[in-house]
Write a protein that holds these residues in place. Structure first.
Motif, PDB file in Angstrom:
ATOM      1  N   VAL A 141       0.960  -1.304   0.020  1.00  0.00           N
ATOM      2  CA  VAL A 141      -0.194   0.071  -0.113  1.00  0.00           C
ATOM      3  C   VAL A 141       0.684   0.758   0.208  1.00  0.00           C
ATOM      4  N   GLY A 142      -0.031   2.225  -0.933  1.00  0.00           N
ATOM      5  CA  GLY A 142       1.107   3.300  -0.569  1.00  0.00           C
ATOM      6  C   GLY A 142      -0.172   4.342  -0.173  1.00  0.00           C
ATOM      7  N   LEU A 143       0.357   5.732   0.406  1.00  0.00           N
ATOM      8  CA  LEU A 143      -0.773   6.785   0.681  1.00  0.00           C
ATOM      9  C   LEU A 143       0.407   8.342   0.252  1.00  0.00           C
ATOM     10  N   VAL A 144      -0.564   8.942  -0.081  1.00  0.00           N
ATOM     11  CA  VAL A 144      -0.149  10.503  -0.861  1.00  0.00           C
ATOM     12  C   VAL A 144      -1.058  10.727   0.530  1.00  0.00           C
ATOM     13  N   PRO A 145      -0.410  11.946   1.157  1.00  0.00           N
ATOM     14  CA  PRO A 145      -1.006  12.101   2.578  1.00  0.00           C
ATOM     15  C   PRO A 145      -1.593  13.791   2.105  1.00  0.00           C
ATOM     16  N   GLN A 146      -2.705  13.909   2.628  1.00  0.00           N
ATOM     17  CA  GLN A 146      -2.910  15.568   2.852  1.00  0.00           C
ATOM     18  C   GLN A 146      -2.092  16.551   2.465  1.00  0.00           C
ATOM     19  N   GLU A 147      -0.964  16.684   3.206  1.00  0.00           N
ATOM     20  CA  GLU A 147       0.215  17.335   3.063  1.00  0.00           C
ATOM     21  C   GLU A 147       1.371  16.930   2.236  1.00  0.00           C
ATOM     22  N   PRO A 148       1.191  17.342   0.865  1.00  0.00           N
ATOM     23  CA  PRO A 148       2.714  16.387   0.459  1.00  0.00           C
ATOM     24  C   PRO A 148       3.862  16.941   0.947  1.00  0.00           C
ATOM     25  N   ARG A 149       4.237  17.944   1.725  1.00  0.00           N
ATOM     26  CA  ARG A 149       5.992  17.595   2.503  1.00  0.00           C
ATOM     27  C   ARG A 149       6.019  17.125   3.535  1.00  0.00           C
ATOM     28  N   ASP A 150       5.010  16.176   4.213  1.00  0.00           N
ATOM     29  CA  ASP A 150       5.235  15.400   4.297  1.00  0.00           C
ATOM     30  C   ASP A 150       6.575  13.951   3.422  1.00  0.00           C
TER      31      ASP A 150
END
Length: 587
Positions: free
Chosen positions: A411-420
Motif C-alpha cells: 500500500v502507498g499513501l499520498v497524504p493531504q500535505e505533500p511536504r510530508d
C-alpha cells in the motif's frame, strides 16, 4: 483599489519570471477571481498585494504594486496589516492562539487598538461570520469550514479594505465551501470589501465573481474582464462552461441555474440515450515478487504498536529499503478488507462499525463533510493508526502490526500535505530516491512528474513549487512503486483542470492494470470522472455505499454540475455527454 503597473517577479535561479507584464487595476468593492494553470504565479501575484512578495519570500519585484495608494515594495506586510488581510490555503497554519475569541482579537492587539474598540469589533465579527456560538471553542475542535471562517474573521477585525485569499475552499467539503463563499459575498455586498482570491475549483466560485483575472501562462499577457468573457477563452474552466461550449450556448452559463434554463434542447436530444458508466475493469494482473499472499505473521512486529504521523515517511518506505515494486495479486479476492472498524482518538470516536471491501482494479471515492473520518480510514488502511475495534487486512497483512518495509509492498499513501513526503533539495533528487526505493528503472519517477505536470525543472527545490506542483511530485514519488493498493487524500487540492485530467488518465491506467485505488476527496467532479464506487461517511459511519451514479445523483451536496443540469437522467460528466453526441448535430 489595487493597481499593478507592469509588474514582474523573479526568483534567484529561476529560468523565467514567476509573473511578468501584469498591468491592471482591481476596482474597490468587487470580488475578483484569479485563475490560471498550476504554477503560473497566482500565489506570487497575491503575495505581491500583501507585501509578502518580496519582503518575506525574497525575489526581485519590478514595476509597482499599490494598494489604496501604498506601494507594497516600500511597505512591509506589517505596515499593510490595517489595509490588507491575507488568508492562505491552510487555515491551521494561520492561527497563533487556541480559541476563537482570542484569535479574532490577536490581529487588533498587533496593531495596538484600544481595548473597547477590540471588544466591539470582536462582537461584530462573531455576528457577521456566524461564529457567536463558537467564541469559546478551541480552534482545533472546529470543522474545516468553521476554521476557514475564523481565519477570515481574524484578518477582518482590523477592518482591512482588501481581503486576499489563496485557495479558500480547496480543503473544504461542498457545504463548508458554500459557507465561506457566502461570507465573502456578504463582505463585498454589505461592507464594500475588495476581495481578490485564487481558486482552482472554479465550479464553486466563478458565478460569484464580478471580474476574472486570467494568468494564461508563459509568454502571454494577463487578461481581466467579465467572467463569461474570460471563461470563453480560458484554458481552465468549470464543467458548466465546458458543457456550454459543447452545446454552443451563448453567452456561456456560469451557474447550474443558468445552464438548466438553457438545457431543455440538450436534455431532449439525449432522451433515450444511456450515459457510459464508470465500471470497474476486470484486470489480469501479474503475480508479484515478494511475500506470498497471507504471509502476515512473518512481517509483523509487536501487537498494538502505533505509528505516529511523524513517522509517515518511514512508514511509506522512503529510504527504509529498496523494496521492489509490488504488482497486484493474481487472486480475485479483495485487496483490502475492513470489518467492523472502530477508531477512538481521546474522547472522539472517529470511526465506528465501518465495513469496506476493496477489489483489484476498483476505484473508490470516500466522501463526506470535513471530520467525517475519511483520513482516519486511510490511516488505518496504511497502518498509521491501530484500530480500537474490528479488523483491517491489506494484502493478507494486518497493517498496524506489519513492518513498514514490508507494508510498503502492499500500500502507498499520498497524504493531504505533500511536504510530508518531500525532503530532498531538488525535484531530480526526490525522483532518484523514489526510483531507488521502489527498485524502478532510473527516470521512472521523473517521467511520472512530466506526465502529471509538464515543465517542472529537475533542479527546482520542492519548496519553490506551487501547492499543486508539490502534490504532483508527491504523487509521482508514491506511484513509482506501483503499489497494489493506492490511497490518496485530497489528491486534486491545488491542481488545475488540465493537471486533474492527466491525473485521472494515470489513475485509470493503474486501475485497468489491477491496482486498487481509494481516494478521500471533496472534489465531486473527480469522483464523477474516476470512481466506480462512492462511499459516504458521516460522523465516522458509512451512510451510503454504491455505484457512483446511484449515490451522487440523488445527493444535492455531492452531485457534480452536469448531474444537476441534466437531472433526473444520470449524466455525470461532460465527456459522457460528448460521447453520446456522436451524430455530429448540435442540440
Amino acid at each position: 483599489m489595487i493597481r499593478f503597473e507592469n509588474v514582474s517577479v523573479s526568483y534567484d535561479g529561476a529560468v523565467s519570471p514567476a509573473i511578468r507584464g501584469v498591468d491592471l487595476t482591481v476596482p474597490e468593492g468587487e470580488l475578483v477571481l484569479l485563475v490560471g494553470p498550476s504554477g503560473v504565479g497566482k500565489s506570487t501575484l497575491l503575495g505581491a498585494v500583501s507585501g509578502l512578495v518580496p519582503h518575506f519570500t525574497g525575489g526581485t519585484l519590478r514595476g509597482r504594486v499599490t494598494v489604496d495608494g501604498r506601494d507594497t515594495r516600500t511597505h512591509k506586510p506589517r505596515e499593510l496589516a490595517d489595509l490588507v488581510g491575507t488568508v492562505g490555503q491552510d487555515p491551521l497554519a494561520h492561527f497563533v492562539t487556541d480559541t476563537v475569541e482570542d484569535e479574532l482579537a490577536y490581529g487588533m492587539e498587533s496593531v495596538g487598538l484600544a481595548r473597547d474598540v477590540m471588544r466591539r469589533r470582536v462582537e461584530e465579527t462573531l455576528d457577521l461570520l456566524g461564529l457567536a456560538e463558537l467564541r469559546e471553542r478551541p480552534i482545533a475542535t472546529l470543522s474545516g469550514g468553521q476554521q476557514q471562517r475564523v481565519a477570515i474573521g481574524s484578518v477582518l477585525t482590523p477592518h482591512p479594505k482588501v481581503l486576499v485569499l489563496d485557495e479558500p475552499t480547496s480543503a473544504l467539503d461542498p457545504a463548508a465551501a458554500e459557507e465561506v463563499l457566502a461570507v465573502l459575498q456578504r463582505l463585498v455586498h454589505d461592507l464594500g470589501t475588495t476581495v481578490l482570491l485564487a481558486e482552482h475549483r472554479l465550479e464553486r466560485v466563478v458565478q460569484y465573481a464580478d471580474q476574472v483575472i486570467l494568468l494564461p501562462g508563459p509568454g502571454e499577457a494577463p487578461r481581466m474582464g467579465a467572467p463569461a468573457d474570460i471563461m470563453a477563452a480560458s484554458p481552465v474552466h468549470p464543467p458548466v462552461v465546458a458543457l456550454g461550449r459543447l452545446a454552443g450556448w451563448t453567452p456561456l452559463p456560469l451557474s447550474v441555474r443558468d445552464a438548466r434554463r438553457r438545457a431543455t434542447a440538450l436534455r431532449e436530444h439525449l432522451t433515450g440515450r444511456t450515459p457510459a458508466q464508470v465500471t470497474a475493469p476486470h484486470p489480469a494482473p501479474e503475480t508479484p515478487s515478494g511475500a506470498a499472499p497471507g504471509a502476515d505473521a512473518a512481517g509483523e512486529g509487536a501487537a498494538g504498536e502505533g505509528r505516529p504521523a511523524g513517522k509517515l515517511r518511514r512508514l511509506l518506505g522512503r529510504r527504509a529499503s529498496a523494496a521492489p515494486a509490488a504488482a497486484p495479486r493474481r487472486d480475485t479476492g479483495a485487496v483490502a478488507t475492513v470489518t467492523g472498524l472502530g477508531v477512538r482518538r481521546d474522547r472522539v470516536e472517529a470511526l465506528r462499525r465501518v465495513d469496506l471491501d476493496v477489489s483489484p482494479g476498483e476505484t473508490i471515492a470516500l466522501m463526506g463533510r470535513n471530520g467525517a473520518g475519511k483520513s482516519t480510514l486511510l490511516s488505518a488502511l496504511v497502518g498509521m493508526i491501530e484500530p480500537t475495534s474490528g479488523t483491517v487486512v491489506v494484502g493478507g497483512r494486518t497493517p498496524h502490526r506489519t513492518r513498514p518495509r514490508d507494508m510498503v509492498r502492499e500500500v502507498g499513501l499520498v497524504p493531504q500535505e505533500p511536504r510530508d513526503l518531500l525532503y530532498a533539495d531538488t525535484v531530480a533528487a526526490e525522483c532518484a530516491a523514489a526510483d531507488g526505493d521502489a527498485g524502478a528503472a532510473p527516470g521512472t519517477c521523473r517521467a511520472l512528474v512530466a506526465e502529471l505536470l509538464p515543465g517542472i525543472q529537475g533542479d527546482t527545490h520542492p519548496r519553490d513549487l506551487s501547492e499543486g506542483q508539490r502534490l504532483a511530485l508527491a504523487l509521482a514519488v508514491v506511484l513509482t512503486g506501483r503499489p497494489p493498493l493506492l490511497l490518496l487524500d485530497e489528491p486534486t487540492r491545488g491542481l488545475d483542470y488540465a493537471a486533474k485530467a492527466r491525473l485521472v488518465g494515470l489513475l485509470r491506467d493503474l486501475a485497468a492494470r489491477g491496482h486498487a485505488i481509494v481516494l478521500a476527496t471533496h472534489d465531486v467532479e473527480l469522483a464523477a470522472e474516476l470512481a466506480h464506487r462512492v462511499v459516504i461517511l458521516a460522523d465516522g459511519e458509512v451512510v451510503a455505499d454504491g455505484p457512483t451514479a446511484e449515490v451522487v445523483v440523488s445527493s444535492p451536496a455531492f452531485a457534480p454540475q452536469v448531474a444537476k443540469i441534466l437531472a433526473p437522467e444520470k449524466w455525470l460528466t461532460v465527456s459522457q455527454v460528448r460521447d453520446a453526441l456522436d451524430d455530429g448535430t448540435t442540440p
